[in-house]
Write an enzyme that holds these catalytic residues in place. Structure first.
Site, PDB file in Angstrom:
ATOM      1  N   GLY A 195       0.774   0.261  -1.271  1.00  0.00           N
ATOM      2  CA  GLY A 195       0.083   1.198  -0.398  1.00  0.00           C
ATOM      3  C   GLY A 195      -1.295   1.574  -0.869  1.00  0.00           C
ATOM      4  O   GLY A 195      -2.080   2.142  -0.105  1.00  0.00           O
TER       5      GLY A 195
ATOM      6  N   LYS B  11      -5.695  -1.182  -8.408  1.00  0.00           N
ATOM      7  CA  LYS B  11      -4.982  -0.008  -7.907  1.00  0.00           C
ATOM      8  C   LYS B  11      -6.001   1.062  -7.521  1.00  0.00           C
ATOM      9  O   LYS B  11      -6.917   1.358  -8.289  1.00  0.00           O
ATOM     10  CB  LYS B  11      -4.048   0.548  -8.988  1.00  0.00           C
ATOM     11  CG  LYS B  11      -2.860  -0.352  -9.299  1.00  0.00           C
ATOM     12  CD  LYS B  11      -1.908   0.312 -10.274  1.00  0.00           C
ATOM     13  CE  LYS B  11      -1.215   1.509  -9.672  1.00  0.00           C
ATOM     14  NZ  LYS B  11      -0.248   2.131 -10.619  1.00  0.00           N
TER      15      LYS B  11
ATOM     16  N   GLY C 119      -4.658   5.476   0.117  1.00  0.00           N
ATOM     17  CA  GLY C 119      -4.901   4.213  -0.566  1.00  0.00           C
ATOM     18  C   GLY C 119      -5.809   4.314  -1.770  1.00  0.00           C
ATOM     19  O   GLY C 119      -6.138   3.297  -2.375  1.00  0.00           O
TER      20      GLY C 119
ATOM     21  N   ARG D  47       9.519  -7.159  -7.960  1.00  0.00           N
ATOM     22  CA  ARG D  47      10.365  -6.017  -8.287  1.00  0.00           C
ATOM     23  C   ARG D  47      11.763  -6.227  -7.710  1.00  0.00           C
ATOM     24  O   ARG D  47      11.959  -7.065  -6.817  1.00  0.00           O
ATOM     25  CB  ARG D  47       9.756  -4.738  -7.695  1.00  0.00           C
ATOM     26  CG  ARG D  47       8.272  -4.553  -8.006  1.00  0.00           C
ATOM     27  CD  ARG D  47       7.605  -3.696  -6.928  1.00  0.00           C
ATOM     28  NE  ARG D  47       6.135  -3.656  -7.073  1.00  0.00           N
ATOM     29  CZ  ARG D  47       5.471  -2.693  -7.697  1.00  0.00           C
ATOM     30  NH1 ARG D  47       6.130  -1.683  -8.228  1.00  0.00           N
ATOM     31  NH2 ARG D  47       4.157  -2.721  -7.802  1.00  0.00           N
TER      32      ARG D  47
ATOM     33  N   ASP E  68      11.920  -0.024  -6.970  1.00  0.00           N
ATOM     34  CA  ASP E  68      10.623  -0.659  -6.761  1.00  0.00           C
ATOM     35  C   ASP E  68       9.745  -0.557  -8.001  1.00  0.00           C
ATOM     36  O   ASP E  68       8.642  -1.100  -8.021  1.00  0.00           O
ATOM     37  CB  ASP E  68       9.902  -0.054  -5.549  1.00  0.00           C
ATOM     38  CG  ASP E  68       9.699   1.442  -5.680  1.00  0.00           C
ATOM     39  OD1 ASP E  68      10.705   2.163  -5.762  1.00  0.00           O
ATOM     40  OD2 ASP E  68       8.539   1.898  -5.701  1.00  0.00           O
TER      41      ASP E  68
END
Length: 480
Positions: free
Chosen positions: A89, A110, A123, A180, A245
């Site tokens: 995300g 990230k 985000g 994951r 996750d």
């Protein structure tokens, strides 16, 4: 000098439903905070000499040649609750690089903008979580724990809104992969057996080429996670958000959100502000790993033609985690106590020490480090009641007398198992608070102090000190 990344983007060659292709969003005024030149060299990456050019790359403003940016999709159980679609995300996978030794690594930004998986998020990343992940992931690497790594951090020149306005930043994460348990859960939940089989084959080829099919993959992941959790426990590390996750198939530690290292030892310690019921407390981490791995087994089950036989085999594999973890944990504890051989009663000896430490609010790291020194009796100083340790010290010395190693060799080995310095929570918060005011000196000093955590260095003694009463950190927060 032009940036060169040895990209070979194999994940991007998987079916389109594994991801969404998307470039990172540009930012207003990127500025380089830190770049890990040693890691770049390990990956075979050549970077420009100019810091401004490096900042353009690691902010997402200038994509290096060969990148194939995408956001990965996955699902997951978060604090036991099922989320059928999560995904990147606020992250963009630039692609994978092939290092000079042939190893494959993901390069991910990230805080690089909204994706189809952002849900209600913006985000973006704030500076604090970026620095926390940089500090702790590199500290974990220096401590010898399998972990994702920090390649770079930049500020964006923009503000992000959380509880208050904060400086924005982008973190560049390196991982053996970002596959994951939740990645498998995503396709299993959709009964997409074709995609599930492709993901299984891809993961085996990438991480466990000797594994034989889904059961072999599950067995390899169980073994890797048993070793990893034992290493966490041996350092007093609490992940804080062990959702499915956030558990990788590669066996690396990933997602340093509300994580923390214990100061005073207690098995029920929780730092995460979002873990209201202690699900992910220090002592619960092995059983949570079992729970998560059972979800992986469930996701893999559709790949087994004989369902009943698959259930039996997978159940046996999951039940085997306990023995594997116990063996790994016993090995960690023996190393911390300087025991090169195995003897009956070693486990009781180690656990009795932990019980004494818990009852006396002993500092986890400093107690074991003191036992590693030339005067182990100095460990008494870590306890509220120093005399409580005396009977245990006598038992330990009796056990050491049966060891074949010379004392000098034992001390050296123990100091290689018991760090002098860890990323103390108050030091991490100190560095973040200063950085938010545009002062990165504390961050740089902390990174230098943590680079060689097992080396005794009187000049760095302040970084081994527990927090004062006014410096205690009792809660850590998720980076989102």
């Amino acid at each position: 000098m032009t940036a060169q990344f040895p990209f070979d983007c194999s994940y991007a060659r998987l079916p389109e439903r594994f991801f969404t292709r998307q470039a990172p969003a540009t930012v207003a005024a990127p500025r380089l905070i830190a770049v890990n030149h040693a890691l770049a060299a390990r990956l075979g990456i050549t970077l420009p000499d100019d810091a401004a050019e490096i900042a353009q790359i690691f902010s997402g403003n200038a994509l290096p040649h060969g990148a194939d940016p995408l956001a990965q999709v996955y699902a997951g159980h978060q604090f036991g609750g099922w989320s059928p679609q999560l995904g990147d995300g606020r992250a963009i996978l630039l692609g994978e690089v092939l290092a000079p030794d042939g190893a494959r690594f993901d390069i991910q930004l990230k805080g690089s903008g909204r994706t189809p998986y952002s849900r209600m998020g913006d985000g973006r990343a704030a500076l604090g979580p970026v620095l926390r992940e940089y500090i702790i992931s590199e500290a974990m690497a220096a401590l010898g724990v399998p972990t994702t790594r920090a390649l770079a951090a930049v500020t964006t020149g923009e503000i992000v809104l959380r509880e208050r306005a904060l400086p924005g930043a982008v973190f560049t994460r390196v991982a053996a992969s970002h596959i994951r348990i939740g990645t498998f859960q995503y396709f299993a939940a959709r009964r997409d057996t074709e995609a599930l089989a492709a993901l299984c084959d891809y993961t085996i080829a990438r991480h466990y080429p000797a594994a034989d099919g889904p059961l072999g993959l599950l067995d390899a992941v169980i073994a890797a996670q048993a070793r990893l959790i034992a290493q966490w426990m041996g350092l007093g590390f609490i992940h804080g958000v062990m959702n499915t996750d956030n558990m990788t198939l590669s066996g690396e530690t990933i997602d340093y959100g509300p994580c923390a290292f214990m100061d005073e030892y207690h098995p029920d310690t929780v730092f995460s502000s979002i873990d209201q019921f202690g699900r992910y407390a220090y002592a619960n981490q092995p059983q949570i790993a079992v729970w998560n791995l059972a979800q992986l087994a469930t996701a893999l089950l559709p790949l087994i033609p004989d369902r009943e036989a698959g259930i039996d085999s997978f159940t046996a594999a999951i039940n085997g985690f306990s023995d594997r973890f116990d063996a790994a944990w016993d090995g960690v504890l023996r190393a911390k106590l300087g025991l090169a051989t195995q003897a009956e009663g070693d486990g009781v000896l180690a656990r009795d020490l932990l019980a004494i430490m818990a009852a006396n609010s002993a500092d986890f790291t400093n107690t074991f480090r003191a036992l590693s020194g030339p005067d182990p009796r100095s460990a008494r100083d870590q306890l509220i009641d120093p005399t409580a340790l005396d009977p245990w010290l006598a038992r330990w010395h009796e056990r050491l007398a049966t060891e074949p190693r010379a004392a000098v060799d034992r001390i050296a080995a123990m100091q290689g198992a018991n760090p002098a310095r860890i990323p103390r929570n108050h030091r991490v918060e100190e560095a973040i608070a200063a950085a938010i005011s545009d002062d990165f000196a504390a961050f740089e000093r902390l990174m230098a102090a943590l680079a060689m955590p097992y080396d005794e260095d009187p000049a760095l003694a302040a970084y081994a000190q527990p927090p004062s009463e006014g410096e205690r950190v009792t809660a850590t927060f998720c980076g989102t």
